[in-house]
Design a protein around this motif. Sequence first.
Motif, mmCIF file in Angstrom:
data_model
loop_
_atom_site.group_PDB
_atom_site.id
_atom_site.type_symbol
_atom_site.label_atom_id
_atom_site.label_comp_id
_atom_site.label_asym_id
_atom_site.label_seq_id
_atom_site.Cartn_x
_atom_site.Cartn_y
_atom_site.Cartn_z
ATOM 1 N N PRO A 1 0.812 -1.217 0.000
ATOM 2 C CA PRO A 1 0.000 0.000 0.000
ATOM 3 C C PRO A 1 0.851 1.275 0.000
ATOM 4 O O PRO A 1 0.468 2.268 -0.615
ATOM 5 N N ALA A 2 2.010 1.238 0.671
ATOM 6 C CA ALA A 2 2.865 2.421 0.724
ATOM 7 C C ALA A 2 3.500 2.709 -0.627
ATOM 8 O O ALA A 2 3.592 3.864 -1.045
ATOM 9 N N VAL A 3 3.935 1.678 -1.336
ATOM 10 C CA VAL A 3 4.631 1.856 -2.610
ATOM 11 C C VAL A 3 3.649 2.036 -3.761
ATOM 12 O O VAL A 3 3.805 2.933 -4.596
ATOM 13 N N LEU A 4 2.646 1.187 -3.818
ATOM 14 C CA LEU A 4 1.718 1.183 -4.954
ATOM 15 C C LEU A 4 0.513 2.088 -4.734
ATOM 16 O O LEU A 4 -0.177 2.424 -5.693
ATOM 17 N N GLY A 5 0.254 2.438 -3.497
ATOM 18 C CA GLY A 5 -0.962 3.158 -3.147
ATOM 19 C C GLY A 5 -2.018 2.156 -2.716
ATOM 20 O O GLY A 5 -2.019 1.005 -3.166
ATOM 21 N N THR A 6 -2.899 2.596 -1.845
ATOM 22 C CA THR A 6 -3.896 1.667 -1.299
ATOM 23 C C THR A 6 -4.841 1.139 -2.372
ATOM 24 O O THR A 6 -5.222 -0.024 -2.333
ATOM 25 N N ALA A 7 -5.199 1.980 -3.342
ATOM 26 C CA ALA A 7 -6.140 1.531 -4.374
ATOM 27 C C ALA A 7 -5.535 0.427 -5.235
ATOM 28 O O ALA A 7 -6.188 -0.593 -5.506
ATOM 29 N N GLU A 8 -4.288 0.611 -5.669
ATOM 30 C CA GLU A 8 -3.656 -0.405 -6.519
ATOM 31 C C GLU A 8 -3.383 -1.687 -5.736
ATOM 32 O O GLU A 8 -3.596 -2.797 -6.247
ATOM 33 N N ALA A 9 -2.925 -1.564 -4.508
ATOM 34 C CA ALA A 9 -2.690 -2.747 -3.678
ATOM 35 C C ALA A 9 -4.000 -3.493 -3.439
ATOM 36 O O ALA A 9 -4.043 -4.729 -3.507
ATOM 37 N N ALA A 10 -5.073 -2.760 -3.193
ATOM 38 C CA ALA A 10 -6.389 -3.390 -2.981
ATOM 39 C C ALA A 10 -6.882 -4.061 -4.252
ATOM 40 O O ALA A 10 -7.500 -5.134 -4.196
ATOM 41 N N ALA A 11 -6.625 -3.470 -5.408
ATOM 42 C CA ALA A 11 -7.049 -4.064 -6.674
ATOM 43 C C ALA A 11 -6.322 -5.385 -6.924
ATOM 44 O O ALA A 11 -6.931 -6.361 -7.381
ATOM 45 N N ILE A 12 -5.036 -5.428 -6.607
ATOM 46 C CA ILE A 12 -4.286 -6.679 -6.757
ATOM 47 C C ILE A 12 -4.853 -7.725 -5.810
ATOM 48 O O ILE A 12 -5.095 -8.872 -6.196
ATOM 49 N N ASP A 13 -5.101 -7.347 -4.573
ATOM 50 C CA ASP A 13 -5.680 -8.278 -3.604
ATOM 51 C C ASP A 13 -7.046 -8.774 -4.075
ATOM 52 O O ASP A 13 -7.362 -9.955 -3.944
ATOM 53 N N ALA A 14 -7.853 -7.873 -4.645
ATOM 54 C CA ALA A 14 -9.196 -8.247 -5.104
ATOM 55 C C ALA A 14 -9.148 -9.295 -6.212
ATOM 56 O O ALA A 14 -10.093 -10.063 -6.385
#
Length: 193
Positions: free
Chosen positions: A115-128
């Motif tokens: 989340p720190a490097v990619l941003g919370t939205a991108e990290a959440a999208a990968i997790d999704a």
Amino acid sequence: MQERRTNRERSEGTTATLISTARRLFVERGYADTGTPDLVMAAGVTRGALYHHFADKRALFRAVVVVESRVIAEAVERAAPGGDDPVADLIAGGEAYLDAMAEPGRSRLLLVEAPAVLGTAEAAAIDAEHAGRTLREGIEAALAAGAIRPLPPAALVTLLGATYDRAALAIAEGAPRSDCTAVLAAMLDGLRT
């Protein structure tokens, strides 16, 4: 006589080497303290090879996060193949998630650094696409079977996912896993109809 590798095989090998080397260095040092010179030296490739395969260090980090997320999703899918009791499958999938997150450095990599490097939205999208997807599918199956109370599925996925993530972080920091799994199983059992 040694068989010659195709360009594609060499390219895939270089990509795999970069990703595995980057994972190791990002876990050992963290994203910020890992430079591209460190990455290419440890991987035994040129800087040009790195930039041929990845636009920059962030793109390589993203690739590491995707690979790690796939590993977790595959572990959950193996543990919870969709049996007769969807809640038991959710519990088994949650146990598999915690097992997979116990790999040294993985919790920090996916839950702190990503989340720190990619941003919370991108990290959440990968997790999704991966672990979050397995949780969503498990919740949907439990709702469709009438095994859990009819609650908003998106909220269930978000809140249960966050709970499992916090448990993974707590376990990585030394919390007793048995305490975490007992509470998580009780929470899921509490959703039963």
